[in-house]
Each structure stands twice: as structure tokens, then as C-alpha cells.
Design a protein around this motif. Sequence first.
Motif, PDB file in Angstrom:
ATOM      1  N   VAL A   1      70.447  58.286 -18.525  1.00 49.21           N
ATOM      2  CA  VAL A   1      70.874  59.665 -19.344  1.00 49.21           C
ATOM      3  C   VAL A   1      72.344  59.264 -19.902  1.00 49.21           C
ATOM      4  O   VAL A   1      73.038  58.510 -19.454  1.00 49.21           O
ATOM      5  CB  VAL A   1      70.784  60.500 -18.331  1.00 49.21           C
ATOM      6  N   GLU A   2      72.704  60.353 -20.844  1.00 47.42           N
ATOM      7  CA  GLU A   2      74.067  60.220 -21.389  1.00 47.42           C
ATOM      8  C   GLU A   2      74.816  60.712 -20.198  1.00 47.42           C
ATOM      9  O   GLU A   2      74.417  61.737 -19.432  1.00 47.42           O
ATOM     10  CB  GLU A   2      74.040  61.015 -22.516  1.00 47.42           C
ATOM     11  N   ARG A   3      76.093  60.357 -20.364  1.00 50.24           N
ATOM     12  CA  ARG A   3      76.903  60.977 -18.919  1.00 50.24           C
ATOM     13  C   ARG A   3      77.129  62.425 -18.993  1.00 50.24           C
ATOM     14  O   ARG A   3      77.079  63.065 -17.897  1.00 50.24           O
ATOM     15  CB  ARG A   3      78.337  60.219 -19.019  1.00 50.24           C
ATOM     16  N   GLU A   4      77.505  63.012 -20.179  1.00 53.77           N
ATOM     17  CA  GLU A   4      77.685  64.389 -20.330  1.00 53.77           C
ATOM     18  C   GLU A   4      76.456  65.083 -19.990  1.00 53.77           C
ATOM     19  O   GLU A   4      76.583  66.169 -19.295  1.00 53.77           O
ATOM     20  CB  GLU A   4      78.079  64.775 -21.978  1.00 53.77           C
ATOM     21  N   GLU A   5      75.164  64.718 -20.292  1.00 51.36           N
ATOM     22  CA  GLU A   5      73.907  65.393 -19.764  1.00 51.36           C
ATOM     23  C   GLU A   5      73.856  65.291 -18.257  1.00 51.36           C
ATOM     24  O   GLU A   5      73.518  66.161 -17.427  1.00 51.36           O
ATOM     25  CB  GLU A   5      72.857  64.632 -20.363  1.00 51.36           C
ATOM     26  N   ALA A   6      74.211  64.215 -17.615  1.00 52.75           N
ATOM     27  CA  ALA A   6      74.480  63.967 -16.071  1.00 52.75           C
ATOM     28  C   ALA A   6      75.273  64.945 -15.743  1.00 52.75           C
ATOM     29  O   ALA A   6      74.960  65.767 -14.516  1.00 52.75           O
ATOM     30  CB  ALA A   6      74.767  62.697 -15.950  1.00 52.75           C
ATOM     31  N   VAL A   7      76.265  65.398 -16.116  1.00 54.74           N
ATOM     32  CA  VAL A   7      77.305  66.253 -15.512  1.00 54.74           C
ATOM     33  C   VAL A   7      76.863  67.566 -15.795  1.00 54.74           C
ATOM     34  O   VAL A   7      76.627  68.429 -15.101  1.00 54.74           O
ATOM     35  CB  VAL A   7      78.746  65.967 -16.257  1.00 54.74           C
ATOM     36  N   ARG A   8      76.404  68.018 -17.091  1.00 51.38           N
ATOM     37  CA  ARG A   8      75.764  69.289 -17.482  1.00 51.38           C
ATOM     38  C   ARG A   8      74.402  69.504 -16.573  1.00 51.38           C
ATOM     39  O   ARG A   8      74.605  70.715 -16.118  1.00 51.38           O
ATOM     40  CB  ARG A   8      75.523  69.410 -18.929  1.00 51.38           C
ATOM     41  N   ARG A   9      73.642  68.931 -16.222  1.00 50.33           N
ATOM     42  CA  ARG A   9      72.542  68.998 -15.529  1.00 50.33           C
ATOM     43  C   ARG A   9      72.538  68.805 -14.043  1.00 50.33           C
ATOM     44  O   ARG A   9      71.602  68.801 -13.280  1.00 50.33           O
ATOM     45  CB  ARG A   9      71.320  68.511 -16.238  1.00 50.33           C
ATOM     46  N   ASN A  10      73.839  68.389 -13.537  1.00 47.96           N
ATOM     47  CA  ASN A  10      73.989  68.108 -12.120  1.00 47.96           C
ATOM     48  C   ASN A  10      73.161  66.963 -11.734  1.00 47.96           C
ATOM     49  O   ASN A  10      72.702  66.806 -10.742  1.00 47.96           O
ATOM     50  CB  ASN A  10      73.794  69.172 -11.465  1.00 47.96           C
ATOM     51  N   LYS A  11      73.047  66.019 -12.721  1.00 47.16           N
ATOM     52  CA  LYS A  11      72.144  64.645 -11.993  1.00 47.16           C
ATOM     53  C   LYS A  11      73.121  63.680 -11.693  1.00 47.16           C
ATOM     54  O   LYS A  11      74.019  63.218 -12.062  1.00 47.16           O
ATOM     55  CB  LYS A  11      71.530  64.050 -13.563  1.00 47.16           C
ATOM     56  N   PRO A  12      72.896  63.321 -10.319  1.00 42.94           N
ATOM     57  CA  PRO A  12      73.794  62.494  -9.655  1.00 42.94           C
ATOM     58  C   PRO A  12      73.918  60.913 -10.352  1.00 42.94           C
ATOM     59  O   PRO A  12      72.843  60.543 -11.104  1.00 42.94           O
ATOM     60  CB  PRO A  12      73.234  62.042  -8.381  1.00 42.94           C
ATOM     61  N   HIS A  13      75.105  60.562 -10.646  1.00 43.46           N
ATOM     62  CA  HIS A  13      75.291  59.193 -11.530  1.00 43.46           C
ATOM     63  C   HIS A  13      76.347  58.641 -10.708  1.00 43.46           C
ATOM     64  O   HIS A  13      76.900  58.834  -9.599  1.00 43.46           O
ATOM     65  CB  HIS A  13      75.656  59.324 -12.881  1.00 43.46           C
ATOM     66  N   ARG A  14      76.715  57.183 -11.000  1.00 43.39           N
ATOM     67  CA  ARG A  14      77.592  56.390 -10.311  1.00 43.39           C
ATOM     68  C   ARG A  14      79.006  56.155 -10.759  1.00 43.39           C
ATOM     69  O   ARG A  14      78.943  56.160 -12.069  1.00 43.39           O
ATOM     70  CB  ARG A  14      77.010  54.817 -10.170  1.00 43.39           C
TER      71      ARG A  14
END
Length: 167
Positions: free
Chosen positions: A18-31
Motif C-alpha cells: 500500500v502507499e504509506r499515506e494510506e497505511a497511516v490514514r487507514r491504520n494499516k500496520p507497516h514496517r
Amino acid sequence: MSELVEHVDEHDRVLGVVEREEAVRRNKPHRIAATICRDREGRILVLRRARTMSRFAGYYDVMVGGAVDVGESYEAAAARELTEELGVRAPVRFLFKFLCQEGISPIWLGAHEALVSEPLPPDLGEIEWHAWLTVAELRKVVDEWCFVPAGRRALRQYLESESGNLS
């Protein structure tokens, strides 16, 4: 161009990209990979993030780091970020990782350690101040200064471990 990251689950297994901004906006855990830097005297680098940063502007931190790119290891990302943000190349050693739910979105944080012996030319777009503090000095300010939540948690875990006793 947008930054792509791997969306991961509660066990740090990749679910997709995913795009990092989407991960942040949608609370998707990323590394995220980050490094705690020590000098030859055993002091720890403390920095204040630039006030122009989109995340935790003006906050203090003991880690230099950023998002792990798609297909990149925590260690490779930590080494890359160390060079990008501090302008130094140094071997990084993986210490531990944890799922951090505090902050702006959930992240898996891979914490590393590096011994830095050269002068630091930090990226002023990301770091507006830095200093080397002793562990005793750092223990006094970690709860007084406004620290990045994941950095504060990683520092506590680091100091509790034998890794915090680097000589």
C-alpha cells in the motif's frame, strides 16, 4: 511519487503493498526500521525532529529511521536511513522488534544499534538539533521532553537489555 510499504499483520507477516499515506490514514500496520546510535564513550544520540516534518514535528527521539521499502529487510532499511538522515555509514545490528500501537498509526518497529565515530552532518530538513547524552542524562529527560512514542518505548527496552551496556 508515493512511498510504497508492506501492509503487515499482528505477526509481521506481509498482507500486501500500500502507499504509506494510506497505511497511516487507514491504520494499516507497516514496517519502520530505526537505529539507536552510540559513540565511543557510550553516549546516546538524541535528536529533535525538524518542525517541518509531517510526523512528530519538533519531537525528540533517540532513533534515526523510516519506512522499510517493499522487499527490503529491516537491517537494510536501518542502514539506508542512517546514511540518509545522518550522512554516515556504519554497520547496524538488529536488536528487537515490537508492534507499536501508540502514535499516528500502528507500526512494526525494528530497532537497531550502531556505533558512530565520525562527525554527523544531519539532514537539516529532518533533524534540527542533536546532542550526545549519557544514559544518566537521558533517563532524566526522557519523561520530561516530548519524545516520539515509539522512540521512548524502544529506548526503555534498549536500556533494560544488555544491549544498552555497549562498551
